[in-house]
Design a protein around this motif. Structure first.
Motif, PDB file in Angstrom:
ATOM      1  N   ASP A   1       0.849  -1.193   0.000  1.00  0.00           N
ATOM      2  CA  ASP A   1       0.000   0.000   0.000  1.00  0.00           C
ATOM      3  C   ASP A   1       0.882   1.240   0.000  1.00  0.00           C
ATOM      4  OD1 ASP A   1      -2.836   1.026   0.283  1.00  0.00           O
ATOM      5  OD2 ASP A   1      -1.893   2.041   1.976  1.00  0.00           O
ATOM      6  N   VAL A   2       0.556   2.210  -0.860  1.00  0.00           N
ATOM      7  CA  VAL A   2       1.324   3.448  -0.975  1.00  0.00           C
ATOM      8  C   VAL A   2       0.343   4.615  -0.976  1.00  0.00           C
ATOM      9  CG1 VAL A   2       2.893   4.806  -2.421  1.00  0.00           C
ATOM     10  CG2 VAL A   2       3.146   2.317  -2.318  1.00  0.00           C
ATOM     11  N   THR A   3       0.578   5.558  -0.077  1.00  0.00           N
ATOM     12  CA  THR A   3      -0.175   6.812  -0.081  1.00  0.00           C
ATOM     13  C   THR A   3       0.797   7.903  -0.493  1.00  0.00           C
ATOM     14  OG1 THR A   3      -1.603   6.039   1.711  1.00  0.00           O
ATOM     15  CG2 THR A   3      -1.591   8.403   1.269  1.00  0.00           C
TER      16      THR A   3
ATOM     17  N   PHE B   1       0.940  15.720 -11.346  1.00  0.00           N
ATOM     18  CA  PHE B   1       0.418  14.349 -11.374  1.00  0.00           C
ATOM     19  C   PHE B   1       0.885  13.547 -12.577  1.00  0.00           C
ATOM     20  CE2 PHE B   1      -2.596  10.996 -12.346  1.00  0.00           C
ATOM     21  CZ  PHE B   1      -2.627  10.309 -11.139  1.00  0.00           C
ATOM     22  N   ALA B   2       0.818  14.093 -13.752  1.00  0.00           N
ATOM     23  CA  ALA B   2       1.173  13.331 -14.958  1.00  0.00           C
ATOM     24  C   ALA B   2       2.632  12.860 -14.907  1.00  0.00           C
ATOM     25  CB  ALA B   2       0.928  14.162 -16.215  1.00  0.00           C
ATOM     26  N   THR B   3       3.538  13.738 -14.509  1.00  0.00           N
ATOM     27  CA  THR B   3       4.957  13.365 -14.416  1.00  0.00           C
ATOM     28  C   THR B   3       5.170  12.328 -13.324  1.00  0.00           C
ATOM     29  OG1 THR B   3       5.627  15.546 -15.199  1.00  0.00           O
ATOM     30  CG2 THR B   3       7.299  14.251 -14.044  1.00  0.00           C
ATOM     31  N   TYR B   4       4.603  12.581 -12.149  1.00  0.00           N
ATOM     32  CA  TYR B   4       4.727  11.625 -11.045  1.00  0.00           C
ATOM     33  C   TYR B   4       4.140  10.268 -11.443  1.00  0.00           C
ATOM     34  CZ  TYR B   4       1.631   9.362  -7.687  1.00  0.00           C
ATOM     35  OH  TYR B   4       0.858   8.446  -7.028  1.00  0.00           O
ATOM     36  N   ASN B   5       2.987  10.249 -12.087  1.00  0.00           N
ATOM     37  CA  ASN B   5       2.332   8.993 -12.466  1.00  0.00           C
ATOM     38  C   ASN B   5       3.175   8.209 -13.461  1.00  0.00           C
ATOM     39  OD1 ASN B   5      -0.019   7.403 -11.994  1.00  0.00           O
ATOM     40  ND2 ASN B   5      -0.718   7.903 -14.057  1.00  0.00           N
ATOM     41  N   LYS B   6       3.819   8.910 -14.391  1.00  0.00           N
ATOM     42  CA  LYS B   6       4.708   8.268 -15.373  1.00  0.00           C
ATOM     43  C   LYS B   6       5.913   7.633 -14.670  1.00  0.00           C
ATOM     44  CE  LYS B   6       7.728   9.581 -19.209  1.00  0.00           C
ATOM     45  NZ  LYS B   6       8.986   9.910 -18.562  1.00  0.00           N
ATOM     46  N   ILE B   7       6.542   8.371 -13.766  1.00  0.00           N
ATOM     47  CA  ILE B   7       7.707   7.849 -13.043  1.00  0.00           C
ATOM     48  C   ILE B   7       7.294   6.720 -12.115  1.00  0.00           C
ATOM     49  CG2 ILE B   7       9.519   8.441 -11.375  1.00  0.00           C
ATOM     50  CD1 ILE B   7       9.445  11.288 -12.688  1.00  0.00           C
ATOM     51  N   TYR B   8       6.166   6.862 -11.435  1.00  0.00           N
ATOM     52  CA  TYR B   8       5.645   5.813 -10.555  1.00  0.00           C
ATOM     53  C   TYR B   8       5.510   4.505 -11.343  1.00  0.00           C
ATOM     54  CZ  TYR B   8       2.549   3.559  -7.129  1.00  0.00           C
ATOM     55  OH  TYR B   8       1.994   2.688  -6.221  1.00  0.00           O
TER      56      TYR B   8
ATOM     57  N   THR C   1       6.660  -1.720 -12.180  1.00  0.00           N
ATOM     58  CA  THR C   1       6.322  -2.497 -13.372  1.00  0.00           C
ATOM     59  C   THR C   1       5.771  -3.868 -13.010  1.00  0.00           C
ATOM     60  OG1 THR C   1       8.600  -3.248 -13.533  1.00  0.00           O
ATOM     61  CG2 THR C   1       7.982  -1.335 -14.861  1.00  0.00           C
ATOM     62  N   GLU C   2       6.331  -4.505 -11.990  1.00  0.00           N
ATOM     63  CA  GLU C   2       5.874  -5.845 -11.612  1.00  0.00           C
ATOM     64  C   GLU C   2       4.985  -5.798 -10.384  1.00  0.00           C
ATOM     65  OE1 GLU C   2       8.941  -8.800 -11.649  1.00  0.00           O
ATOM     66  OE2 GLU C   2       9.920  -7.852 -13.347  1.00  0.00           O
ATOM     67  N   ASN C   3       5.487  -5.280  -9.284  1.00  0.00           N
ATOM     68  CA  ASN C   3       4.674  -5.166  -8.086  1.00  0.00           C
ATOM     69  C   ASN C   3       3.825  -3.902  -8.193  1.00  0.00           C
ATOM     70  OD1 ASN C   3       3.659  -5.442  -5.453  1.00  0.00           O
ATOM     71  ND2 ASN C   3       5.263  -4.133  -4.650  1.00  0.00           N
TER      72      ASN C   3
ATOM     73  N   LYS D   1       3.865   7.543   2.058  1.00  0.00           N
ATOM     74  CA  LYS D   1       3.638   6.737   3.262  1.00  0.00           C
ATOM     75  C   LYS D   1       3.325   5.348   2.759  1.00  0.00           C
ATOM     76  CE  LYS D   1       1.458   6.410   7.660  1.00  0.00           C
ATOM     77  NZ  LYS D   1       2.403   5.355   7.967  1.00  0.00           N
ATOM     78  N   CYS D   2       4.047   4.351   3.254  1.00  0.00           N
ATOM     79  CA  CYS D   2       3.944   3.008   2.675  1.00  0.00           C
ATOM     80  C   CYS D   2       3.730   1.931   3.732  1.00  0.00           C
ATOM     81  CB  CYS D   2       5.223   2.674   1.922  1.00  0.00           C
ATOM     82  SG  CYS D   2       5.674   3.841   0.648  1.00  0.00           S
ATOM     83  N   ILE D   3       3.181   0.828   3.267  1.00  0.00           N
ATOM     84  CA  ILE D   3       3.072  -0.403   4.061  1.00  0.00           C
ATOM     85  C   ILE D   3       3.622  -1.536   3.204  1.00  0.00           C
ATOM     86  CG2 ILE D   3       1.538  -2.023   5.250  1.00  0.00           C
ATOM     87  CD1 ILE D   3      -0.492   0.310   5.503  1.00  0.00           C
ATOM     88  N   ALA D   4       4.468  -2.347   3.819  1.00  0.00           N
ATOM     89  CA  ALA D   4       5.068  -3.491   3.115  1.00  0.00           C
ATOM     90  C   ALA D   4       4.997  -4.712   4.017  1.00  0.00           C
ATOM     91  CB  ALA D   4       6.532  -3.184   2.762  1.00  0.00           C
ATOM     92  N   THR D   5       5.180  -5.866   3.421  1.00  0.00           N
ATOM     93  CA  THR D   5       5.322  -7.077   4.223  1.00  0.00           C
ATOM     94  C   THR D   5       6.793  -7.276   4.542  1.00  0.00           C
ATOM     95  OG1 THR D   5       5.439  -8.488   2.267  1.00  0.00           O
ATOM     96  CG2 THR D   5       3.258  -8.181   3.262  1.00  0.00           C
ATOM     97  N   ILE D   6       7.026  -8.032   5.569  1.00  0.00           N
ATOM     98  CA  ILE D   6       8.399  -8.321   5.991  1.00  0.00           C
ATOM     99  C   ILE D   6       8.416  -9.728   6.564  1.00  0.00           C
ATOM    100  CG2 ILE D   6       8.045  -7.288   8.268  1.00  0.00           C
ATOM    101  CD1 ILE D   6      10.930  -6.277   8.154  1.00  0.00           C
ATOM    102  N   ASP D   7       9.484 -10.449   6.287  1.00  0.00           N
ATOM    103  CA  ASP D   7       9.584 -11.831   6.802  1.00  0.00           C
ATOM    104  C   ASP D   7      10.234 -11.851   8.162  1.00  0.00           C
ATOM    105  OD1 ASP D   7       8.465 -12.712   4.432  1.00  0.00           O
ATOM    106  OD2 ASP D   7      10.414 -12.806   3.464  1.00  0.00           O
TER     107      ASP D   7
END
Length: 139
Positions: free
Chosen positions: A86-88, A98-105, A110-112, A133-139
């Motif tokens: 999840d990314v905010t 927005f257009a530039t950020y969306n292109k770079i994002y 590309t995969e995830n 602000k992000c949420i990731a999984t971690i092992d």
């Protein structure tokens, strides 16, 4: 459930009293991360006047810098880019950026492809145009 905190040695220092991330269970919650460089107040692509006001900025340079800072935190905490769920994104000028950020994002995801929310805010705590602000999984 216990929570442990992580502070990166590569990402910019937080501008307040909070960690870069906290692990709870198998989730890693990142605090808001901007494009600043560690050890300085330098912001890639930002030109300030003598009073600290933004004269000009490059959303492109800031996007690359903030994504790199996120990668530093994820990797040092034991996660990685592919585990983002999840990314905010906070932008200070949705119409112009927005257009530039969306292109770079799209280049970085590309995969995830995590869930994403993008909101416009009036300002951020430092003279930056983007924060994540992000949420990731971690092992």
């Amino acid at each position: 459930m216990s929570a442990s905190k992580f502070d990166s040695q590569k990402a910019p220092e937080p501008v307040g009293v909070y960690p870069h991330a906290r692990k709870v269970g198998n989730l890693l919650f990142l605090s808001g991360v901007g494009p600043r460089k560690r050890g300085s107040k330098e912001i890639p692509g930002v030109e300030l006047d003598k009073d600290g006001n933004i004269v000009s900025y490059s959303i492109e340079e800031q996007c690359h810098a903030v994504f790199n800072n996120i990668k530093y935190i994820l990797e040092e905490a034991g996660s990685d880019w592919s585990k983002l769920i999840d990314v905010t994104v906070f932008l200070t000028n949705m119409k112009a950026d927005f257009a530039t950020y969306n292109k770079i994002y799209a280049e970085y995801f590309t995969e995830n492809q995590p869930c994403r929310t993008t909101v416009e805010v009036l300002s951020l705590p430092t003279p930056i145009a983007i924060e994540l602000k992000c949420i990731a999984t971690i092992d």
